[in-house]
Design a protein around this motif. Structure first.
Motif, short mmCIF file in Angstrom:
data_model
loop_
_atom_site.label_atom_id
_atom_site.label_comp_id
_atom_site.label_asym_id
_atom_site.label_seq_id
_atom_site.Cartn_x
_atom_site.Cartn_y
_atom_site.Cartn_z
N ALA A 187 2.12 6.38 7.69
CA ALA A 187 3.34 6.82 7.00
C ALA A 187 3.19 6.62 5.49
CB ALA A 187 4.55 6.07 7.53
N ALA A 188 2.63 5.49 5.09
CA ALA A 188 2.42 5.24 3.66
C ALA A 188 1.44 6.24 3.07
CB ALA A 188 1.91 3.81 3.46
N GLU A 189 0.41 6.57 3.83
CA GLU A 189 -0.58 7.54 3.38
C GLU A 189 0.05 8.90 3.15
OE1 GLU A 189 -5.20 8.30 4.72
OE2 GLU A 189 -3.67 8.08 6.27
N LEU A 190 1.10 9.21 3.91
CA LEU A 190 1.80 10.49 3.78
C LEU A 190 2.93 10.44 2.75
CD1 LEU A 190 1.94 11.42 7.58
CD2 LEU A 190 0.50 12.45 5.81
N SER A 191 2.92 9.39 1.90
CA SER A 191 3.90 9.23 0.81
C SER A 191 5.32 9.04 1.32
CB SER A 191 3.85 10.45 -0.14
OG SER A 191 2.59 10.55 -0.77
N GLN A 192 5.46 8.48 2.51
CA GLN A 192 6.80 8.23 3.05
C GLN A 192 7.36 6.88 2.62
OE1 GLN A 192 6.68 8.93 7.27
NE2 GLN A 192 5.99 11.06 7.01
N GLY A 193 6.57 6.10 1.88
CA GLY A 193 7.07 4.82 1.38
C GLY A 193 5.93 3.87 1.08
N ILE A 194 6.30 2.64 0.78
CA ILE A 194 5.33 1.56 0.51
C ILE A 194 5.29 0.65 1.73
CG2 ILE A 194 4.82 -0.44 -0.94
CD1 ILE A 194 6.24 1.02 -3.23
N VAL A 204 -3.69 3.28 -1.98
CA VAL A 204 -4.01 2.43 -3.12
C VAL A 204 -3.09 1.22 -3.07
CG1 VAL A 204 -4.80 4.34 -4.57
CG2 VAL A 204 -2.37 3.66 -4.61
N LEU A 205 -3.44 0.19 -3.83
CA LEU A 205 -2.57 -0.97 -3.94
C LEU A 205 -1.36 -0.58 -4.79
CD1 LEU A 205 -5.09 -3.88 -4.58
CD2 LEU A 205 -4.02 -3.21 -2.43
N ALA A 206 -0.18 -0.76 -4.21
CA ALA A 206 1.05 -0.44 -4.95
C ALA A 206 1.41 -1.54 -5.93
CB ALA A 206 2.19 -0.21 -3.97
N SER A 207 0.81 -2.72 -5.74
CA SER A 207 1.07 -3.87 -6.60
C SER A 207 -0.18 -4.73 -6.64
CB SER A 207 2.25 -4.69 -6.04
OG SER A 207 2.32 -5.97 -6.64
N ALA A 218 2.52 5.89 -5.75
CA ALA A 218 2.27 4.74 -6.62
C ALA A 218 2.53 5.11 -8.08
CB ALA A 218 0.83 4.25 -6.45
N ALA A 219 2.12 6.30 -8.46
CA ALA A 219 2.34 6.75 -9.84
C ALA A 219 3.81 6.94 -10.12
CB ALA A 219 1.58 8.06 -10.08
N THR A 220 4.58 7.32 -9.10
CA THR A 220 6.02 7.57 -9.28
C THR A 220 6.81 6.27 -9.36
OG1 THR A 220 5.86 9.67 -8.11
CG2 THR A 220 8.05 8.66 -8.26
N LEU A 221 6.50 5.32 -8.48
CA LEU A 221 7.31 4.10 -8.37
C LEU A 221 6.88 2.99 -9.30
CD1 LEU A 221 7.80 3.92 -4.49
CD2 LEU A 221 9.42 4.73 -6.22
N GLY A 222 5.62 3.03 -9.77
CA GLY A 222 5.14 1.94 -10.62
C GLY A 222 4.72 0.74 -9.79
N SER A 223 4.14 -0.27 -10.46
CA SER A 223 3.56 -1.42 -9.76
C SER A 223 4.44 -2.65 -9.73
CB SER A 223 2.21 -1.78 -10.39
OG SER A 223 2.40 -2.15 -11.76
N ASP A 224 5.63 -2.61 -10.34
CA ASP A 224 6.54 -3.76 -10.35
C ASP A 224 7.43 -3.70 -9.11
OD1 ASP A 224 8.33 -5.80 -10.80
OD2 ASP A 224 8.69 -5.28 -12.91
N ALA A 225 7.15 -4.57 -8.15
CA ALA A 225 7.88 -4.53 -6.88
C ALA A 225 9.37 -4.81 -7.05
CB ALA A 225 7.27 -5.55 -5.91
N LEU A 260 0.83 -1.21 0.00
CA LEU A 260 0.00 0.00 0.00
C LEU A 260 0.86 1.25 0.00
CD1 LEU A 260 -1.90 -1.62 2.86
CD2 LEU A 260 -3.16 -0.95 0.81
N THR A 261 0.36 2.28 -0.69
CA THR A 261 1.03 3.58 -0.65
C THR A 261 0.04 4.65 -1.09
OG1 THR A 261 3.06 4.76 -1.24
CG2 THR A 261 1.93 3.52 -3.01
N SER A 262 0.49 5.87 -1.13
CA SER A 262 -0.37 6.97 -1.57
C SER A 262 -0.51 6.93 -3.09
CB SER A 262 0.24 8.30 -1.15
OG SER A 262 1.46 8.52 -1.87
N PRO A 263 -1.58 7.47 -3.62
CA PRO A 263 -1.73 7.51 -5.09
C PRO A 263 -0.55 8.20 -5.77
CG PRO A 263 -3.80 8.08 -4.02
CD PRO A 263 -2.77 8.02 -2.93
N ALA A 264 -0.03 9.28 -5.19
CA ALA A 264 1.07 10.01 -5.83
C ALA A 264 2.32 9.16 -5.91
CB ALA A 264 1.35 11.29 -5.05
#
Length: 305
Positions: A225-232, A250-253, A173-180, A167-171
């Motif tokens: 922390a994830a909600e605040l875009s501090q990581g996944i 959102v689901l990061a993967s 998730a868009a930056t890192l992509g969904s491939d773990a 899980l991570t923030s929508p922003a």
């Protein structure tokens, strides 16, 4: 005058035999042999210097002295029983719930209003702690925990299953992509007591991958922390559900795994039949059943690996 009273158990044997009119039935009620009941009665007769029963084969009946003694004992024995087992009072009951702060905040509290409205006479005390406090005998107390079912002298049942998701923030998730496999270790937040190995393997991450982001001991703070875009964050679906529904997480993967641990209901056997316990655990199991519907619908959209 005797300086000492006869043993309480002797008086209990006398009361049971008087009430049931049979040493055998008294023995069955008290989990003894008829001979043991007979010995207790003889001791009481010797103690009081009175003949308490008339014997007529397997049946017994009180003598006048026995009836008089029973009448004198009725009040004290009743008071002792009520001291150990307080009478039911429908106007006010108290139920203690021991659980984790994350479970209380994200799964229990959003559902609790329906219980409070249906049972206003039951006052709930919710204690959030990581240590599992052992309840005293016949105390209305239960625990809701996330862990493994172990051999115990307490009732321990699976309340509901869960899912492990990234899980991570929508922003972010868009930056890192969904491939773990492409996520930097510094972006992966860590829960100090979560076994992330099964999820990382299912996502195709390297066997020696180790998260290097901030670490937390509380699942709810981790998701904050994830909600605040501090990581996944790897987290449980039940704890993340409200944030996922609101869109702040959102689901990061697409990788979804069953959790290696279960959400458990734990209580003492000698407390499980207390009225307030029965009412709450019936309600709790129904809430778990309704939650399972949400999980099943989620599984349809995101198959478990």
């Amino acid at each position: 005058m005797h300086e000492k009273l006869p043993p309480l158990f002797t008086l209990q044997a006398f009361e049971a035999a008087s009430r049931l009119g049979s040493f055998s039935r008294a023995a069955e009620e008290l989990s003894l042999t008829p001979g043991a009941i007979s010995r207790q009665i003889r001791q009481l007769e010797d103690w009081s210097a009175l003949t308490l029963f008339k014997r007529n084969g397997p049946k017994v009946s009180l003598t006048d002295d026995g009836a008089a003694l029973l009448a004198r004992l009725a009040g004290p024995l009743s008071a002792l029983h009520q001291a150990i087992y307080p009478p039911d009072d429908a106007t006010q009951k108290t139920l203690h719930i021991s659980t984790l702060a994350s479970i209380a905040k994200e799964w229990l509290l959003p559902r609790l209003d329906s219980f409070a409205q249906a049972h206003p006479h039951i006052r709930l005390i919710i204690d959030t702690d990581y240590s599992l406090v052992r309840a005293a005998p016949r105390v209305a107390m239960l625990a809701i925990r996330h862990g493994t079912r172990q051999s115990t002298d307490q009732i321990c049942e699976i309340l509901f299953n869960d899912r492990l998701v990234a899980l991570t923030s929508p922003a972010l998730a868009a930056t890192l992509g969904s491939d773990a496999r492409l996520w930097p270790a510094s972006a992966m937040l860590q829960h100090l007591s979560l076994d992330a190995g099964s999820w990382q393997t299912a996502a195709g991450m390297a066997a020696d991958f180790s998260p290097q982001g901030q670490a937390y001991n509380d699942a709810d703070v981790l998701l904050e922390a994830a909600e605040l875009s501090q990581g996944i964050a790897l987290g449980r679906l039940s704890i993340a559900w409200r944030r996922l529904q609101a869109g702040s997480l959102v689901l990061a993967s697409d990788v979804v795994c069953a959790t290696p641990r279960d959400n458990l209901l734990i209580m003492r056997e000698d407390s499980a039949d207390l009225p307030e316990m029965r009412v709450f655990t019936d309600w709790l199991r129904e809430q778990a059943r309704l939650w399972q519907r949400e999980v099943d619908a989620f599984d349809q959209r995101h198959p478990v690996l």
